[in-house]
Write an enzyme that holds these catalytic residues in place. Structure first.
Site, PDB file in Angstrom:
ATOM      1  N   SER B 337      13.869 -49.825 -30.081  1.00  0.00           N
ATOM      2  CA  SER B 337      14.535 -51.121 -29.643  1.00  0.00           C
ATOM      3  C   SER B 337      13.666 -51.620 -28.230  1.00  0.00           C
ATOM      4  O   SER B 337      13.101 -50.625 -27.620  1.00  0.00           O
ATOM      5  CB  SER B 337      15.813 -50.766 -29.255  1.00  0.00           C
ATOM      6  OG  SER B 337      16.030 -49.896 -27.856  1.00  0.00           O
ATOM      7  N   CYS B 496      15.518 -55.339 -22.626  1.00  0.00           N
ATOM      8  CA  CYS B 496      15.927 -56.206 -22.097  1.00  0.00           C
ATOM      9  C   CYS B 496      16.051 -56.671 -20.498  1.00  0.00           C
ATOM     10  O   CYS B 496      15.768 -57.706 -20.631  1.00  0.00           O
ATOM     11  CB  CYS B 496      17.704 -55.893 -22.255  1.00  0.00           C
ATOM     12  SG  CYS B 496      18.203 -54.423 -21.858  1.00  0.00           S
ATOM     13  N   GLU B 498      13.882 -53.981 -18.504  1.00  0.00           N
ATOM     14  CA  GLU B 498      12.844 -53.149 -17.977  1.00  0.00           C
ATOM     15  C   GLU B 498      11.378 -53.648 -17.540  1.00  0.00           C
ATOM     16  O   GLU B 498      10.751 -53.952 -18.335  1.00  0.00           O
ATOM     17  CB  GLU B 498      12.464 -51.979 -18.895  1.00  0.00           C
ATOM     18  CG  GLU B 498      13.876 -51.291 -19.207  1.00  0.00           C
ATOM     19  CD  GLU B 498      14.779 -51.644 -20.414  1.00  0.00           C
ATOM     20  OE1 GLU B 498      14.851 -53.099 -20.654  1.00  0.00           O
ATOM     21  OE2 GLU B 498      15.619 -50.810 -20.926  1.00  0.00           O
TER      22      GLU B 498
END
Lengths: 79, 891
Positions: B337, B496, B498
């Site tokens: 992801s 998202c 990082e």
């Protein structure tokens, strides 16, 4: 035979798909039309032998399953 | 039992409560007719899993017993790729996907196989006993959209999301069982038991103090792709590099290099077959096509794929297709992801500009291609367990595309293609790729206002990110690995939120060198995944017990908890123990991952793996300090500490024993797990309600984060500084210190579900505050600027990220004046040192209506954490939390 077994069935998901010829939206498990042509799958292959529990053998050595698509398999040969 | 509804508004507002009809969003745009058809097809399509890839992977793997592991894996992956059934869907201009289904994915039993077993199977029970599936049990999946939530007819539901054809289940079980005691999960589990304190680790997982393990769930991702090598050399060109390197390395010390180059070469052969199979399929589609335009498009697709199977791209369209091919290729080698395309508008700009200058590309065609790209990213699914897919990801895949920031020489990097990317995100408003705008004072006003226009559309993107704060974090984090000021400007967001290191790559086009940015570090958000801070505090108050299960998680701490300082000390000790044991066990998991299932394609793409012959797991990347410690529920922790300090120890409003009893009795309310409502609003009282009314009010009235209140903000600051500092005491597999990461994703739902009521007045089972500096819903009562002051009470550059979600009523930012006001508000926050802020521009009443009438809102999207998702595909825990967030009716 159902749509899912047809050469011209383009699956969009596990339930349904599109007919590559007519562009109609069709359901995987509904009966195919008169233009049906078998899709290459293990169950139609010369090298596949059915065993139990919906599993079989490919080339007498590897476990395989009858409904696996074989369009990309170099060893596929029609029964 | 008599129950009564809590006397509390369903919605939390700052400013005047909106009246009249539900207000829709101000701006609505539409994609091209072609893409609108694709979008409708997507809406009709269910998430579907197939066994094709894992079957061929496992078959080849078994054939090659005794082969060098990385070569064996490359051959297995190659077999998977070359046997994937090709599929091209009507109207597509970009083709290839993870499997032959439109929303296709597949299990990867070489990572973990127990999950695929039937619930009654012994392997599943073993996983349950080890605490590995605890998070699955407390997660709710979205009940609508593309999720296959129930088995129907010939389709089985897996994890409440994926459909699998019944006829494929026997082979899936057969394949999965072949990985028993051989998967990364099983082998890792065997060796992580060597870590002293492993018993605590299992109890921590069982209590859902930690959401999930790292090494076998999503071992890669939360990182930025680097597309340089394929764009510069093409696939055959990279194979030639491997050939040359092999000759130079064969027989010389450092022999692992030859196995790596051999593996990359093998993998690329697999990709070539995969691409060529799709070219053949395009020709078949053309042969069946009667419409001349459609026939010609299929033939163009075939020609493009045949070219790209060998060569570097000739045009912008070629380049976009090649980027997509490699993006999917990486996704197919691991459960991933957050594989972000990064600053794609800057990577592709040289190709786009050249085509525009030549007059062979129009803005309209560019926009349509970008819309097609959005559909392809939106179709991505990630196959993992329910706890991971539902509880963490909310079905999202987090492909973050970044815009803006600075060039290599420190000037604005915004360009015309990025303006079109923003436009395409408005015309084709789908969840993926999500956008982040890397805000810098050097960015032109026109670009920022385009970003505002997009934010106003209500899809939650772009998120607004502080370029300078990120650069400060990265320079500090990677200084020992040689990070420079020039290089740090190539950074981007992976996943998202990082913050990830990048590098400038010298793309040569027609003799001109363009420095394009690309990721140069491996996965971040690996290491310690999501520690529930309120749950750790619960263990402190109850001397190491998990009150949900009654099991002992930690050894008794030995404190009488007679002062606030003792509570804080006990918390620090439990938290430290948690980080220590999870770091050590996850280090082992990742080591096992590198040995059994190393990254080959992604390694090839990341500088400097191809140069050095080392894969990612052997520190082949240019930057390797990427292991972190993630937390969840920080604001509830701090609000609870403030309540304890004030109510128990300073004002002595009640004793700690009384508070503990109140928490156990949920302040006289029915548990959220029973009511099925997960926000503080709409909870139901028990007959015992009056007993705890005063105590509950005192807890609710204690100082709350988000109001510029120094009492609680100082506690927040103390926590933040201690947390970021303590992470450096632990070392990753790559012998680098860990760092802090503060994102909640969706974990605040399931983690809240297993946690008792908390001393801040939050009720048991309800969802925690989202993000890391978002106020708890309804508690931020002094307006946005007070919230900004609280949020910036510490240095955001000390952590990989921070996260602030705000919900704003559409009427507040209407028109040009509203847009200007909105931009100034964002600027004010970022200038104060905030790292990130993002928005839901929505009338909360619409969300409630959508919850009750999901069929009317198939296309409605909301921002949850660092991602946007279709409302109907979110679990109820998260839906309730988003509805409850404070809605700003004034800014």
């Amino acid at each position: 035979m159902n749509h899912i077994d047809c050469k011209y069935y383009l699956a969009t998901d596990v339930f349904k798909g599109i007919c590559k010829r007519t562009k109609a939206k069709i359901k995987a498990d509904e009966p195919a039309c008169s233009d049906f042509e078998k899709a290459p799958k293990c169950k139609h292959c010369l090298h596949f032998s059915m065993k139990e529990n919906n599993l079989g053998l490919c080339l007498e050595k590897a476990t395989a399953y009858p409904d696996m698509q074989a369009v990309t398999c170099n060893d596929f040969a029609w029964k | 039992m008599e129950s009564k509804k809590i006397e509390c508004d369903t919605y939390n507002y700052y400013g005047s409560k909106p009246e009249g009809e539900i207000q829709t969003r101000e701006i609505h745009k539409s994609p091209s007719a072609r893409v609108e058809k694709s979008r409708q097809l997507y809406f009709e399509t269910k998430s579907s899993a197939s066994v094709e890839f894992p079957y061929w992977y496992t078959r080849k793997w078994e054939e090659l017993e005794g082969e060098i592991p990385i070569v064996r894996r490359a051959e297995a992956l190659k077999a998977g790729f070359e046997h994937l059934t090709p599929a091209i869907f009507p109207g597509e201009l970009l083709v290839l996907g993870k499997s032959h289904y439109l929303r296709g994915s597949y299990p990867m039993p070489w990572l973990s196989e127990a999950f695929f077993m039937a619930h009654e199977d012994r392997l599943y029970k073993d996983a349950l006993e080890a605490g590995k599936v605890s998070a699955d049990e407390v997660t709710t999946m979205g009940q609508g959209g593309g999720n296959v939530t129930k088995s129907i007819g010939n389709v089985l539901s897996i994890a409440g999301k994926f459909g699998l054809r019944k006829e494929e289940m026997p082979i899936l079980l057969d394949v999965a069982k072949k990985w028993h005691n051989k998967s990364v999960d099983d082998v890792g589990h065997k060796y992580e038991q060597l870590v002293p304190g492993y018993h605590e680790k299992e109890e921590i997982m069982r209590a859902v103090i930690c959401m999930f393990d790292s090494g076998y769930t999503l071992p890669q991702g939360r990182e930025v792709m680097n597309y340089y090598y394929p764009l510069q050399y093409g696939i055959e060109g990279i194979k030639n590099i491997c050939d040359e390197k092999l000759k130079q390395a064969a027989g010389y010390p450092g022999m692992d290099r030859i196995y790596f180059y051999k593996s990359v070469y093998t993998m690329l052969e697999g990709l070539q077959s995969w691409i060529k199979n799709h070219a053949e399929e395009a020709k078949l589609m053309a042969s069946l096509e009667e419409d001349e335009n459609d026939k010609s498009e299929y033939l163009e697709i075939a020609e493009r794929l045949e070219w790209l199977a060998i060569n570097p791209p000739r045009t912008f369209h070629d380049a976009l297709q090649l980027v997509w091919i490699f993006h999917v290729a990486v996704l197919n080698e691991d459960a991933i992801s957050g594989l972000s395309p990064g600053r794609l508008g800057q990577v592709l700009y040289p190709f786009w500009k050249r085509d525009m200058d030549k007059g062979i590309l129009s803005r309209e065609r560019s926009l349509e291609l970008l819309e097609c790209m959005r559909m392809k990213f939106t179709e991505l699914d990630c196959f993992a367990s329910m706890g991971v897919v539902g509880g963490v990801l909310s079905g999202n895949t987090f492909n973050n595309l970044c815009l803006g920031g600075l060039t290599k020489d420190g000037e604005s990097a915004a360009n015309e293609l990025e303006m079109l990317i923003l436009e395409s995100a408005m015309t084709c408003d789908t969840p993926q790729p999500t956008l982040s705008l890397l805000y810098d004072e050097k960015l032109p006003e026109e670009f920022l206002l385009k970003g505002i226009e997009c934010t106003k559309i209500g899809t939650g993107y772009p998120a607004w990110i502080n370029n300078r704060v990120a650069m400060e974090f990265l320079l500090n984090n990677f200084k020992n690995e040689g990070m420079t000021l020039e290089e740090v400007r190539a950074w981007s967001i992976g996943g998202c939120l990082e913050t990830s290191a990048g590098s400038w790559m010298p793309l040569d086009l027609d003799g001109v060198t363009h420095y394009i940015p690309g990721g140069s570090a491996p996965a971040t958000s690996v290491g310690v995944h999501f520690i529930s801070l309120p749950k750790v505090l619960e263990a402190v108050l109850f001397d190491g017990l998990d009150k949900r299960t009654g099991r002992r998680v930690y050894p008794a701490h030995g404190y009488n908890l007679e002062s606030y300082e003792e509570v804080w000390k006990a918390f620090q000790e439990y938290f430290s123990l948690t980080v220590e044991v999870l770091t050590l066990t996850n280090n082992i998991q990742h080591d096992v991952w590198g040995k059994i299932s190393p990254s080959i394609i992604n390694s090839m793409l990341k500088p400097d793996c191809l140069e050095t012959g080392k894969d990612i797991s052997n520190k082949g990347s240019r930057y390797n300090r990427t292991f972190n410690v993630e937390i969840c529920g920080g604001v509830n922790l701090v609000n609870s500490l403030a309540s304890l300090k004030k109510n128990v120890f300073e004002e002595k409003n009640f004793s700690l024993a009384t508070l503990k009893q109140a928490l156990e009795e949920n302040f006289g309310y029915i548990s959220a797990l029973e009511t099925g409502s997960y926000s503080l609003t709409e909870q139901k009282q028990t007959q015992n309600f009056q007993t705890w009314l005063k105590t509950h009010k005192q807890c609710l009235d204690a100082p709350k984060f988000g109001n510029d209140n120094k009492y609680v903000d100082n506690i927040f600051k103390e926590w933040q500084e201690w947390f970021s500092g303590m992470c450096e005491n632990y070392r990753s597999l790559y012998d680098e210190p860990l760092y802090s990461c503060q994102i909640s994703v969706s974990t605040h739902g399931p983690m809240g579900a297993v946690t008792l009521a908390t001393p801040d007045g939050r009720l048991g089972g309800t969802t925690f505050a989202d993000g890391s500096v978002s106020a708890y819903p309804g508690t931020d009562q002094n307006g946005p600027y007070a919230l900004f002051s609280s949020a910036t009470c510490y240095n955001h550059a000390s952590s990989q990220n921070s996260q602030l979600n705000m919900k704003i009523h559409p009427s507040v930012i209407k028109g040009r004046e509203g847009a200007r006001k909105f931009l100034e508000m964002i600027r004010a926050y970022l200038r104060k040192g905030g790292f990130h802020v993002q928005f839901n521009i929505v009338d909360s009443r619409m969300l409630k209506d959508a919850q009750q009438n999901p069929d009317k809102y198939r296309g409605l999207m909301v921002r949850v954490a660092g991602f946007t998702q279709y409302w109907v595909e979110l679990g109820k825990q998260i839906q309730d939390e988003v509805i409850a967030r404070t809605e700003y009716a004034e800014i």
